[in-house]
Design a protein around this motif. Structure first.
Motif, PDB file in Angstrom:
ATOM      1  N   ASN A 166      -4.103   6.935 -26.958  1.00 56.60           N
ATOM      2  CA  ASN A 166      -3.905   8.152 -26.182  1.00 56.60           C
ATOM      3  C   ASN A 166      -4.649   9.328 -26.801  1.00 56.60           C
ATOM      4  N   LEU A 167      -4.595   9.431 -28.111  1.00 57.81           N
ATOM      5  CA  LEU A 167      -5.302  10.509 -28.803  1.00 57.81           C
ATOM      6  C   LEU A 167      -6.817  10.320 -28.705  1.00 57.81           C
ATOM      7  N   ARG A 184      -5.678  20.927 -27.072  1.00 56.91           N
ATOM      8  CA  ARG A 184      -5.080  22.160 -27.583  1.00 56.91           C
ATOM      9  C   ARG A 184      -3.651  21.911 -28.055  1.00 56.91           C
ATOM     10  N   PHE A 185      -2.889  21.161 -27.256  1.00 56.68           N
ATOM     11  CA  PHE A 185      -1.515  20.815 -27.643  1.00 56.68           C
ATOM     12  C   PHE A 185      -1.502  20.038 -28.952  1.00 56.68           C
ATOM     13  N   PHE A 186      -2.431  19.105 -29.094  1.00 56.26           N
ATOM     14  CA  PHE A 186      -2.490  18.287 -30.303  1.00 56.26           C
ATOM     15  C   PHE A 186      -2.724  19.151 -31.536  1.00 56.26           C
ATOM     16  N   LEU A 195       9.151   8.321 -31.654  1.00 54.98           N
ATOM     17  CA  LEU A 195       8.434   8.754 -30.455  1.00 54.98           C
ATOM     18  C   LEU A 195       7.682   7.618 -29.770  1.00 54.98           C
ATOM     19  N   VAL A 196       7.481   6.498 -30.434  1.00 54.58           N
ATOM     20  CA  VAL A 196       6.625   5.454 -29.866  1.00 54.58           C
ATOM     21  C   VAL A 196       7.315   4.114 -29.656  1.00 54.58           C
ATOM     22  N   TRP A 197       8.305   3.784 -30.464  1.00 50.72           N
ATOM     23  CA  TRP A 197       8.991   2.512 -30.240  1.00 50.72           C
ATOM     24  C   TRP A 197       9.736   2.548 -28.909  1.00 50.72           C
ATOM     25  N   PRO A 198       9.697   1.468 -28.134  1.00 50.28           N
ATOM     26  CA  PRO A 198      10.500   1.401 -26.905  1.00 50.28           C
ATOM     27  C   PRO A 198      11.976   1.608 -27.225  1.00 50.28           C
ATOM     28  N   LEU A 214       0.911  11.837 -27.758  1.00 48.36           N
ATOM     29  CA  LEU A 214       0.016  12.773 -28.431  1.00 48.36           C
ATOM     30  C   LEU A 214       0.771  13.566 -29.497  1.00 48.36           C
ATOM     31  N   LEU A 215       2.025  13.913 -29.208  1.00 54.61           N
ATOM     32  CA  LEU A 215       2.855  14.611 -30.195  1.00 54.61           C
ATOM     33  C   LEU A 215       3.069  13.735 -31.426  1.00 54.61           C
TER      34      LEU A 215
END
Length: 759
Positions: A222-223, A239-241, A310-313, A711-712
């Motif tokens: 994603n990044l 910008r958010f990143f 934030l990434v694990w299901p 992205l966060l």
């Protein structure tokens, strides 16, 4: 995670099938911006309107709904930038990851970290180096996603600490056995390449299909796409990143250095202020091997990210939380009910202890050839483990046994489809995945390349084992455990590919080795190179192959990048390890260590080699003190069966049917024994963040979730790793001397950092 029995319908937009316009050279011979040339209206994520509000229902759908399948095959891959930055960051990452191996925190060098550094340097080189005339060979145009991916794969491969390096460190620290540098480097490299060979053979099963989506890699891809693809939305994403990256960079040094209390905030500990041992054991979490951290919260992302909230299901996280909840109860009861005579020893430690609670003198029971001397053992007595460490070893073995049966029951159709008629030996497959279809335009790496690599690495490994007066491991044992690794990698690969979770098999492998090589601790420890390391490396190589597929990096470029990264990593892993072990020997031998340096990872190998290698018969056979540890593998085989039967024979769609399918027994069992290590202040923060991200945001803020969530994660990982690297060399002693922050209430002198343990 349970896979649907029906093939998922994969829909693609126009951009998902488009390969984009071919690049043209400008009059001065330089390339036009390949990525900017792709029209915004063809991009899957060109504007905020194109991020729909549909909720992602199945975990694997993120690979289709969040990751774009667009590609431009004319992009250059192996440029001067690729080679220069790939080699430089490989050396940098290998050194940093080796430093982290000897830290009390279980930190790693993430791909996101090297990805960010590569992006900054790559875009700088594209801007600074002229692109006209002959300069175009050094600067063929804007820094592109395929160059970037090749650099990331090369440097992250080098940054993955080889288990072989840890074994070599244990030989040096605990047995005063120092391998020839060339032998050590070749041993590290060959153990990694064994895993790579197996990974290539398993591509059809664990890389190409959509269900093999590797959740922890979604944020990486994603990044990469946000940084390199055009469009209004990607500009906002960038910008958010950088805002999130800067925010965590400015924050993370505070809990890590001047205010370490913030790494483990416990109201109970603050009230008790180190007065009661029970409070420390159950609620303490701030210092290495202090306690299991009930209701302890952390504000340090370096620690929180270990739970991948934030990434694990959500299914993966809930199973891990349930396991830890059971673990709080089990570990506390085992200790305070005095199972295994627990109260005679520390609450948490991975070291071996004598009956009086002192560190066990292992050299006193071994002959000069490092085999067991029974007469000395009779005089000194058997070593002991802490009860919490015994429970942890049992849970690891429960998990492995459960994994073998879990994958067989829930994924039998996929296994049969991949291996039936030796289909896995074909380099190409008929697989309905948008990313895989886009890769068909590139030349694939033939399966025989991987087979040849596997056999050559096996030969090198056997040769290295015979360079000492007494062979470190006989040839037949190397072959046996390599075969075992292949079988285990299939099952564990399914779990990693579908849940993002890695299951350790080191205890199970050492138990097997103890019965195959009784009385030989070094052989038992060295088995890790082929039984444990090979499976471990296979899983990491599979994930990099999937990253190449997501970003449309040609398969042969991925192959070359992984090979180069492994060679560089082997060299720098070894040289940095020798420096750290030489300069911090006494601290690394200490069972507790310090806040700056700790040998807890290396001590685990040594404890297991002595207890299981030299004393396997005396400790682990039926009727002996720790016979349940090896028997747990057998018991684990039966754990998934009741859940599978309930799901199969209950009414479809009922609550009990759904719950039975939701329980992932390998993850659940592993997390029951997950806590008796290092620091534990982060897990309750993971619970809050995990539910906020993977439940609330995914369900009620689907647009934000698709556009910003992964992205966060990338920004927080990247920023915290950059500042931790700076702190490691500036004040934490990686450069040779540590600079302690002055003591105050938030950094106490006579208490642990969470004020839960008197020092």
């Amino acid at each position: 995670m349970l896979l649907s029995e029906e093939t998922p319908e994969l829909k693609r937009t126009k951009s998902a099938t488009s390969t984009g316009p071919s690049d043209e050279k400008s009059p001065d011979g330089s390339f036009q911006d390949k990525e900017a040339a792709i029209l915004d209206d063809e991009l899957e994520v060109a504007s905020t309107d194109e991020v729909d509000s549909k909720i992602i229902e199945r975990p694997e759908d993120v690979a289709v709904q969040i990751i774009s399948a667009q590609d431009d095959p004319s992009m250059p891959v192996f440029t001067f930038r690729t080679v220069f930055l790939g080699v430089g960051l490989s050396a940098f990452g290998a050194v940093l990851s080796t430093i982290y191996t000897f830290k009390p925190q279980n930190a790693t060098v993430s791909q996101l970290f090297v990805l960010i550094i590569a992006y900054v340097l790559g875009t700088a080189m594209a801007s600074i180096i002229p692109s006209k005339g002959y300069w175009r060979y050094l600067n063929p145009g804007p820094f592109n996603i395929k160059e970037h991916t090749a650099i990331v794969i090369m440097s992250s491969t080098a940054s993955t600490v080889a288990i072989a390096m840890e074994i070599i460190a244990a030989l040096d620290l605990f047995y005063d056995t120092r391998l020839n540098p060339a032998v050590a480097i070749f041993q590290i490299f060959s153990s990694q390449m064994l895993g790579y060979g197996i990974a290539g053979i398993l591509r059809n099963l664990l890389v190409y299909p959509t269900y093999a989506f590797y959740p922890t890699y979604i944020s990486v891809v994603n990044l990469l796409q946000s940084l390199h693809f055009g469009g209004v939305l990607n500009h906002k994403r960038r910008r958010f990143f950088w805002i999130a990256f800067a925010g965590i960079f400015l924050w993370e040094w505070i809990p890590q250095y001047p205010f370490p209390l913030l790494t483990a905030i416990s109201i109970v500990c603050l009230i008790d202020n180190g007065r009661h041992t029970f409070v420390r054991n159950l609620f303490g979490a701030g210092s290495s091997n202090e306690g299991i951290g009930l209701f302890s919260f952390s504000t340090s992302w370096t620690l929180i990210t270990q739970g991948n909230p934030l990434v694990w299901p959500l299914q993966t996280q809930i199973n891990s939380f349930l396991g830890m909840a059971i673990g709080y109860l089990v570990l506390t009861l085992v200790y305070y009910k005095n199972a295994f005579n627990a109260r005679d020893l520390k609450f948490m430690s991975t070291s071996l202890f004598a009956s009086d609670g002192t560190v066990y003198n292992q050299s006193a029971i071994l002959t000069p050839e490092n085999t067991l001397d029974h007469s000395k053992l009779a005089a000194i007595g058997l070593p002991r483990y802490t009860a919490t460490y015994i429970v942890s070893q049992m849970c690891y073995n429960f998990s492995l046994g459960a994994a073998l049966v879990h994958v067989t029951l829930w994924h039998w159709k996929d296994l049969r489809r991949a291996f039936g008629g030796f289909k896995f030996m074909r380099s190409t497959q008929d697989i309905d995945d948008p990313h895989y279809r886009e890769m068909q335009k590139y030349r694939e790496v033939p399966q025989w390349w991987y087979l040849l690599l596997l056999l050559a690495s096996l030969g090198v490994g056997i040769g290295c084992s015979y360079t000492t007066p007494e062979p470190l491991l006989p040839w037949w044992s190397i072959i046996l455990f390599t075969v075992i690794s292949f079988i285990v990698a299939v099952c564990l690969g399914f779990i990693t590919a579908t849940t993002g979770f890695n299951i350790s098999i080191k205890y199970a492998i050492q138990v097997m080795a103890a019965f195959i090589h009784p009385g030989k601790p070094i052989s038992v420890m060295y088995v890790n190179l082929y039984g444990n390391s090979t499976a471990f490396q296979t899983l990491y190589m599979l994930q990099d192959l999937k990253l190449g597929q997501y970003t449309k990096l040609p398969p042969r470029a991925t192959f070359a990048a992984q090979m180069a990264g492994s060679i560089l990593g082997s060299i720098f892993n070894y040289t940095m390890m020798k420096s750290i072990v030489t300069n911090n020997r006494e601290v690394l031998l200490d069972p507790v260590g310090t806040r700056v340096w700790s040998g807890w990872i290396i001590q685990q190998y040594n404890s297991a080699s002595v207890a299981m290698g030299a004393l396997g018969t005396e400790l682990f056979t039926m009727g002996k003190p720790y016979w349940l540890v090896p028997f747990a593998i057998f018991l684990g085989l039966f754990i998934p069966i009741p859940f599978w039967l309930v799901h199969k024979f209950s009414r479809p769609g009922s609550v009990i049917n759904k719950v039975a399918a939701y329980i992932n027994t390998p993850i659940l069992m592993l997390y029951i024994g997950w806590l008796p290590y290092s620091v534990n202040g982060q897990w309750w923060s993971c619970v809050i963040i995990g539910f906020a991200s993977q439940w609330w945001a995914r369900k009620y803020r689907p647009r934000w979730f698709k556009s910003r969530n992964y992205l966060l994660s990338a920004a927080l990982d990247g920023g915290s790793q950059v500042i931790l690297f700076i702190l490691s060399f500036a004040v934490f002693g990686a450069s040779g001397s540590a600079v302690d922050f002055p003591n105050w209430w938030g950094n106490p002198a006579n208490l642990s950092v969470d004020r839960c343990k008197s020092t």
